[in-house]
Design a protein around this motif. Sequence first.
Motif, PDB file in Angstrom:
ATOM      1  N   GLY A   1       0.798  -1.202   0.000  1.00 49.11           N
ATOM      2  CA  GLY A   1       0.000   0.000   0.000  1.00 49.11           C
ATOM      3  C   GLY A   1       0.839   1.264   0.000  1.00 49.11           C
ATOM      4  N   TRP A   2       2.138   1.156  -0.242  1.00 49.69           N
ATOM      5  CA  TRP A   2       2.976   2.353  -0.261  1.00 49.69           C
ATOM      6  C   TRP A   2       2.821   3.099  -1.579  1.00 49.69           C
ATOM      7  CZ3 TRP A   2       8.509   1.731   2.089  1.00 49.69           C
ATOM      8  CH2 TRP A   2       8.398   1.356   3.430  1.00 49.69           C
ATOM      9  N   ASP A   3       2.867   4.424  -1.490  1.00 51.70           N
ATOM     10  CA  ASP A   3       2.924   5.215  -2.710  1.00 51.70           C
ATOM     11  C   ASP A   3       4.359   5.702  -2.901  1.00 51.70           C
ATOM     12  OD1 ASP A   3       3.294   7.396  -1.005  1.00 51.70           O
ATOM     13  OD2 ASP A   3       1.265   8.157  -1.281  1.00 51.70           O
ATOM     14  N   ALA A   4       4.599   6.432  -3.959  1.00 56.12           N
ATOM     15  CA  ALA A   4       5.956   6.871  -4.294  1.00 56.12           C
ATOM     16  C   ALA A   4       6.564   7.753  -3.207  1.00 56.12           C
ATOM     17  CB  ALA A   4       5.954   7.603  -5.627  1.00 56.12           C
ATOM     18  N   SER A   5       5.763   8.555  -2.531  1.00 54.27           N
ATOM     19  CA  SER A   5       6.319   9.452  -1.502  1.00 54.27           C
ATOM     20  C   SER A   5       6.818   8.672  -0.285  1.00 54.27           C
ATOM     21  CB  SER A   5       5.298  10.512  -1.083  1.00 54.27           C
ATOM     22  OG  SER A   5       4.199   9.917  -0.436  1.00 54.27           O
ATOM     23  N   ILE A   6       6.137   7.600   0.091  1.00 57.40           N
ATOM     24  CA  ILE A   6       6.594   6.783   1.227  1.00 57.40           C
ATOM     25  C   ILE A   6       7.874   6.041   0.840  1.00 57.40           C
ATOM     26  CG2 ILE A   6       6.037   4.862   2.763  1.00 57.40           C
ATOM     27  CD1 ILE A   6       3.087   5.713   2.549  1.00 57.40           C
ATOM     28  N   LEU A   7       7.899   5.483  -0.364  1.00 55.20           N
ATOM     29  CA  LEU A   7       9.102   4.798  -0.843  1.00 55.20           C
ATOM     30  C   LEU A   7      10.286   5.762  -0.907  1.00 55.20           C
ATOM     31  CD1 LEU A   7      10.540   2.324  -1.954  1.00 55.20           C
ATOM     32  CD2 LEU A   7       9.624   2.907  -4.207  1.00 55.20           C
ATOM     33  N   LYS A   8      10.069   6.951  -1.414  1.00 48.18           N
ATOM     34  CA  LYS A   8      11.130   7.963  -1.472  1.00 48.18           C
ATOM     35  C   LYS A   8      11.609   8.305  -0.069  1.00 48.18           C
ATOM     36  CE  LYS A   8      12.078  12.655  -3.012  1.00 48.18           C
ATOM     37  NZ  LYS A   8      11.502  13.850  -3.665  1.00 48.18           N
ATOM     38  N   GLY A   9      10.689   8.470   0.882  1.00 46.24           N
ATOM     39  CA  GLY A   9      11.063   8.757   2.269  1.00 46.24           C
ATOM     40  C   GLY A   9      11.916   7.657   2.865  1.00 46.24           C
ATOM     41  N   PHE A  10      11.566   6.403   2.558  1.00 49.23           N
ATOM     42  CA  PHE A  10      12.351   5.274   3.043  1.00 49.23           C
ATOM     43  C   PHE A  10      13.771   5.334   2.499  1.00 49.23           C
ATOM     44  CE2 PHE A  10      14.065   1.010   2.463  1.00 49.23           C
ATOM     45  CZ  PHE A  10      13.997   0.516   3.757  1.00 49.23           C
ATOM     46  N   ILE A  11      13.908   5.512   1.202  1.00 44.30           N
ATOM     47  CA  ILE A  11      15.231   5.550   0.578  1.00 44.30           C
ATOM     48  C   ILE A  11      16.060   6.704   1.127  1.00 44.30           C
ATOM     49  CG2 ILE A  11      16.461   5.911  -1.603  1.00 44.30           C
ATOM     50  CD1 ILE A  11      14.143   4.317  -2.940  1.00 44.30           C
ATOM     51  N   LEU A  12      15.447   7.869   1.301  1.00 47.23           N
ATOM     52  CA  LEU A  12      16.176   9.030   1.819  1.00 47.23           C
ATOM     53  C   LEU A  12      16.573   8.873   3.282  1.00 47.23           C
ATOM     54  CD1 LEU A  12      14.222  11.929   0.090  1.00 47.23           C
ATOM     55  CD2 LEU A  12      16.518  11.067  -0.466  1.00 47.23           C
ATOM     56  N   ALA A  13      15.869   8.024   4.024  1.00 50.03           N
ATOM     57  CA  ALA A  13      16.200   7.796   5.442  1.00 50.03           C
ATOM     58  C   ALA A  13      17.346   6.796   5.621  1.00 50.03           C
ATOM     59  CB  ALA A  13      14.964   7.310   6.199  1.00 50.03           C
ATOM     60  N   LEU A  14      17.713   6.064   4.559  1.00 50.70           N
ATOM     61  CA  LEU A  14      18.812   5.096   4.653  1.00 50.70           C
ATOM     62  C   LEU A  14      20.147   5.801   4.857  1.00 50.70           C
ATOM     63  CD1 LEU A  14      17.875   2.716   1.706  1.00 50.70           C
ATOM     64  CD2 LEU A  14      17.729   2.192   4.148  1.00 50.70           C
ATOM     65  N   ASN A  15      21.024   5.168   5.626  1.00 50.62           N
ATOM     66  CA  ASN A  15      22.394   5.654   5.768  1.00 50.62           C
ATOM     67  C   ASN A  15      23.326   4.443   5.888  1.00 50.62           C
ATOM     68  OD1 ASN A  15      22.699   4.901   8.589  1.00 50.62           O
ATOM     69  ND2 ASN A  15      21.366   6.630   9.073  1.00 50.62           N
ATOM     70  N   ASP A  16      24.595   4.707   6.069  1.00 49.38           N
ATOM     71  CA  ASP A  16      25.589   3.624   6.105  1.00 49.38           C
ATOM     72  C   ASP A  16      25.308   2.578   7.176  1.00 49.38           C
ATOM     73  OD1 ASP A  16      26.934   4.794   4.000  1.00 49.38           O
ATOM     74  OD2 ASP A  16      28.441   5.754   5.273  1.00 49.38           O
ATOM     75  N   SER A  17      24.664   2.959   8.259  1.00 50.89           N
ATOM     76  CA  SER A  17      24.398   1.992   9.331  1.00 50.89           C
ATOM     77  C   SER A  17      23.371   0.939   8.911  1.00 50.89           C
ATOM     78  CB  SER A  17      23.927   2.701  10.599  1.00 50.89           C
ATOM     79  OG  SER A  17      22.613   3.207  10.448  1.00 50.89           O
ATOM     80  N   HIS A  18      22.626   1.177   7.859  1.00 48.55           N
ATOM     81  CA  HIS A  18      21.614   0.240   7.382  1.00 48.55           C
ATOM     82  C   HIS A  18      22.156  -0.745   6.343  1.00 48.55           C
ATOM     83  CE1 HIS A  18      19.210   3.928   8.519  1.00 48.55           C
ATOM     84  NE2 HIS A  18      18.886   3.008   9.411  1.00 48.55           N
ATOM     85  N   PHE A  19      23.406  -0.553   5.944  1.00 53.75           N
ATOM     86  CA  PHE A  19      24.020  -1.406   4.926  1.00 53.75           C
ATOM     87  C   PHE A  19      24.125  -2.839   5.427  1.00 53.75           C
ATOM     88  CE2 PHE A  19      27.830  -3.331   3.019  1.00 53.75           C
ATOM     89  CZ  PHE A  19      27.496  -3.241   1.677  1.00 53.75           C
ATOM     90  N   VAL A  20      23.739  -3.803   4.580  1.00 53.98           N
ATOM     91  CA  VAL A  20      23.803  -5.226   4.915  1.00 53.98           C
ATOM     92  C   VAL A  20      24.962  -5.900   4.193  1.00 53.98           C
ATOM     93  CG1 VAL A  20      22.583  -7.436   4.796  1.00 53.98           C
ATOM     94  CG2 VAL A  20      21.324  -5.342   5.335  1.00 53.98           C
ATOM     95  N   ALA A  21      24.976  -5.801   2.863  1.00 51.61           N
ATOM     96  CA  ALA A  21      25.997  -6.494   2.080  1.00 51.61           C
ATOM     97  C   ALA A  21      25.967  -6.007   0.637  1.00 51.61           C
ATOM     98  CB  ALA A  21      25.772  -8.005   2.103  1.00 51.61           C
ATOM     99  N   ARG A  22      27.059  -6.296  -0.058  1.00 53.81           N
ATOM    100  CA  ARG A  22      27.110  -6.086  -1.504  1.00 53.81           C
ATOM    101  C   ARG A  22      26.644  -7.375  -2.182  1.00 53.81           C
ATOM    102  NH1 ARG A  22      29.028  -1.357  -1.775  1.00 53.81           N
ATOM    103  NH2 ARG A  22      30.961  -0.580  -0.915  1.00 53.81           N
ATOM    104  N   TYR A  23      25.934  -7.211  -3.255  1.00 54.74           N
ATOM    105  CA  TYR A  23      25.429  -8.342  -4.029  1.00 54.74           C
ATOM    106  C   TYR A  23      25.912  -8.180  -5.473  1.00 54.74           C
ATOM    107  CZ  TYR A  23      22.438  -9.033   0.004  1.00 54.74           C
ATOM    108  OH  TYR A  23      21.972  -9.241   1.281  1.00 54.74           O
ATOM    109  N   PRO A  24      27.091  -8.728  -5.781  1.00 53.88           N
ATOM    110  CA  PRO A  24      27.621  -8.573  -7.136  1.00 53.88           C
ATOM    111  C   PRO A  24      26.836  -9.411  -8.146  1.00 53.88           C
ATOM    112  CG  PRO A  24      29.096  -9.919  -5.820  1.00 53.88           C
ATOM    113  CD  PRO A  24      28.003  -9.452  -4.907  1.00 53.88           C
ATOM    114  N   GLN A  25      26.717  -8.849  -9.316  1.00 51.25           N
ATOM    115  CA  GLN A  25      26.145  -9.553 -10.461  1.00 51.25           C
ATOM    116  C   GLN A  25      24.734 -10.084 -10.206  1.00 51.25           C
ATOM    117  OE1 GLN A  25      28.033  -9.752 -13.559  1.00 51.25           O
ATOM    118  NE2 GLN A  25      28.884  -8.075 -12.371  1.00 51.25           N
ATOM    119  N   CYS A  26      23.866  -9.239  -9.670  1.00 53.25           N
ATOM    120  CA  CYS A  26      22.457  -9.607  -9.506  1.00 53.25           C
ATOM    121  C   CYS A  26      21.788  -9.619 -10.874  1.00 53.25           C
ATOM    122  CB  CYS A  26      21.740  -8.593  -8.628  1.00 53.25           C
ATOM    123  SG  CYS A  26      22.220  -8.656  -6.915  1.00 53.25           S
ATOM    124  N   SER A  27      20.940 -10.580 -11.077  1.00 55.51           N
ATOM    125  CA  SER A  27      20.225 -10.688 -12.339  1.00 55.51           C
ATOM    126  C   SER A  27      19.032  -9.741 -12.320  1.00 55.51           C
ATOM    127  CB  SER A  27      19.742 -12.120 -12.527  1.00 55.51           C
ATOM    128  OG  SER A  27      18.986 -12.222 -13.696  1.00 55.51           O
TER     129      SER A  27
END
Length: 81
Positions: A1-27
């Motif tokens: 039920g998310w719209d573009a503004s909620i998704l954008k807010g989520f992405i903008l709230a991310l920082n280095d502390s939320h990093f999990v892992a690198r995923y090379p060569q994702c299909s």
Amino acid sequence: GWDASILKGFILALNDSHFVARYPQCSYANFLIDCDGYKMRYDEGQCVEDKDSDLEIFIKLADLEHRRTLIISFHLEGSIG
């Protein structure tokens, strides 16, 4: 039920502390793209991180040319994306 503004807010709230892992060569479609995975507990009503929230979101992002970002996967942590 998310719209573009909620998704954008989520992405903008991310920082280095939320990093999990690198995923090379994702299909993605017919391409292989290097991605970074992040997860964060999130209050979708306030569009901010909420470490006490039950809603933990995982997102896999790829940086593309010209300062564009492609969302490769987006789902609740622990669910199949």
